[in-house]
Design a protein around this motif. Structure first.
Motif, PDB file in Angstrom:
ATOM      1  N   VAL A 136     -14.986   0.940  -0.518  1.00  0.00           N
ATOM      2  CA  VAL A 136     -14.565  -0.565  -0.399  1.00  0.00           C
ATOM      3  C   VAL A 136     -13.103  -0.483  -0.880  1.00  0.00           C
ATOM      4  N   LEU A 137     -12.089  -0.884  -0.053  1.00  0.00           N
ATOM      5  CA  LEU A 137     -10.661  -0.688  -0.527  1.00  0.00           C
ATOM      6  C   LEU A 137     -10.183  -2.065  -0.838  1.00  0.00           C
ATOM      7  N   THR A 138      -9.055  -1.869  -1.379  1.00  0.00           N
ATOM      8  CA  THR A 138      -8.265  -3.021  -2.006  1.00  0.00           C
ATOM      9  C   THR A 138      -6.641  -2.837  -1.455  1.00  0.00           C
ATOM     10  N   GLY A 139      -6.081  -4.014  -1.698  1.00  0.00           N
ATOM     11  CA  GLY A 139      -4.646  -3.944  -1.657  1.00  0.00           C
ATOM     12  C   GLY A 139      -3.598  -3.670  -2.726  1.00  0.00           C
ATOM     13  N   GLY A 140      -2.708  -3.656  -2.729  1.00  0.00           N
ATOM     14  CA  GLY A 140      -1.768  -3.622  -4.091  1.00  0.00           C
ATOM     15  C   GLY A 140      -1.129  -2.171  -3.924  1.00  0.00           C
ATOM     16  N   ALA A 169      -2.625   1.555  -2.769  1.00  0.00           N
ATOM     17  CA  ALA A 169      -1.948   2.511  -1.803  1.00  0.00           C
ATOM     18  C   ALA A 169      -1.606   3.863  -2.473  1.00  0.00           C
ATOM     19  N   ALA A 170      -1.282   3.725  -3.745  1.00  0.00           N
ATOM     20  CA  ALA A 170      -0.714   5.164  -4.146  1.00  0.00           C
ATOM     21  C   ALA A 170      -2.079   5.894  -4.309  1.00  0.00           C
ATOM     22  N   LEU A 196      -2.045   6.481   3.976  1.00  0.00           N
ATOM     23  CA  LEU A 196      -2.755   7.368   4.491  1.00  0.00           C
ATOM     24  C   LEU A 196      -2.123   8.431   5.416  1.00  0.00           C
ATOM     25  N   GLY A 197      -1.185   7.701   6.061  1.00  0.00           N
ATOM     26  CA  GLY A 197      -0.449   8.614   6.848  1.00  0.00           C
ATOM     27  C   GLY A 197      -0.954   9.607   7.746  1.00  0.00           C
ATOM     28  N   GLY A 198      -2.193   9.445   8.371  1.00  0.00           N
ATOM     29  CA  GLY A 198      -2.923  10.354   9.164  1.00  0.00           C
ATOM     30  C   GLY A 198      -3.576  11.428   8.675  1.00  0.00           C
TER      31      GLY A 198
END
Length: 249
Positions: A41-45, A49-50, A95-97
Motif C-alpha cells: 500500500v503506497l502513500t504520497g509525499g 516518492a524517494a 518509478l520512471g518505468g
C-alpha cells in the motif's frame, strides 16, 4: 502507539530512502515466497516518492517478481486523472518505468473525471478491495496487505486523516471521502485507521526537522483527535523510519 513499535534513525533523506527500499524489497520477496504474490500500500509525499525511486534503482529489484505485486494506495487527491497532485501520478513518475508491474494488479483510486463525488470514488474503492478479498477467499472486506508505507504530516496526519476531521478511526468504514482538508486540494479519498492497521507491516517514512513534533507525538501515543498517526500500528510490525533531525538532540 503500539508498544512494539521501533524507531529507526537515519543520517539523511538519501540514506532513509535507500535503506527503506532495501527493507521493502526483502518484505515483498518474502511474501512472494510465502504466498506466490505480494501486496504493498503506497502513500504520497516526497519521502514516499524517494523510496519508490530507490526501489527502481536498486540492483536487488530483480529479487521481486513485479508482475506478481499488488499495489494499492492509502489515500488520493480527488482531482483530475492526470493532475500532478495525484499520489499515483507522482508514484509513476518516481518509478520512471523501472519496474514491470501488471496493470491488472495496480489499483488506482478514482478521479474527479471518472466519478461525480469523492463519496462515489470511495465506494468504488471499497468494492475493489472486497473483490480482491473474494479472490483471496478471505472473510474480511480487504485483501492481505504485506506492507503499508505512510508519511506523517507536521500536524500528525497520515494518509488523508487530518486532526479534527471525522472518520479517523471509524470502525465501520474502510475507505471514506474526506472534505475540508487543511492542505489543498480539499477533497480526497482515504483509508481509515482500521484499514491502515490491517497491514502486516506499517512503516512511517519521515524526514525533516519540521516533523519532529509530530514524531514525538506519535511516539508518546498522543490522542487521535490531535495526532491521527498515533493510532497507527501494523499487525506484525510498526516502524518509524526517520531522519535524525526528527528526533530530540
Amino acid at each position: 502507539m503500539s508498544p512494539g513499535a521501533e524507531t529507526v534513525p537515519h543520517p539523511d533523506k538519501a540514506t532513509l530512502a535507500a535503506e527503506s527500499a532495501e527493507r521493502a524489497l526483502a518484505v515483498l520477496a518474502e511474501a512472494q515466497e510465502e504466498r506466490g504474490e505480494a501486496t504493498v500500500v503506497l502513500t504520497g509525499g516526497s519521502m514516499g516518492a524517494a523510496v519508490l525511486a530507490a526501489l527502481g534503482a536498486s540492483p536487488r529489484r530483480a529479487e521481486v517478481d513485479w508482475s506478481r505485486v499488488n499495489v494499492w494506495w492509502s489515500d488520493e487527491r480527488f482531482v483530475a486523472e492526470d493532475s500532478p497532485e495525484r499520489n499515483c501520478v507522482q508514484a509513476v513518475e518516481a518509478l520512471g518505468g523501472a519496474l514491470t508491474l501488471n496493470p491488472d494488479r495496480v489499483h488506482y483510486m478514482g478521479d474527479a473525471g471518472e466519478f461525480a463525488t469523492a463519496e462515489d470514488a470511495a465506494l468504488d474503492y471499497r468494492r475493489e478491495l472486497a473483490a480482491a478479498a473474494d479472490a483471496e477467499q478471505r472473510t474480511e472486506a480487504f485483501p492481505v496487505f504485506d506492507l503499508s508505507l505512510l508519511g506523517l504530516g507536521p500536524d500528525g496526519h497520515v494518509a488523508s486523516l487530518f486532526p479534527g476531521l471525522p472518520h479517523v478511526h471509524d470502525p465501520e468504514a474502510t475507505v471514506v471521502a474526506v472534505h475540508g482538508s487543511p492542505k489543498p486540494p480539499p477533497d480526497r479519498i482515504s483509508m481509515t485507521l482500521p484499514l491502515v492497521n490491517a497491514a502486516r507491516r506499517v512503516w512511517f517514512l519521515v524526514a525533516g526537522a519540521d516533523k519532529a513534533e509530530a514524531v514525538a507525538a506519535v511516539r508518546a501515543g498522543a490522542p487521535l483527535e490531535r495526532t491521527p498517526g498515533a493510532g497507527v500500528r501494523g499487525t506484525e510490525e510498526t516502524l518509524l523510519l526517520v531522519t535524525q533531525d526528527c528526533l530530540p538532540g
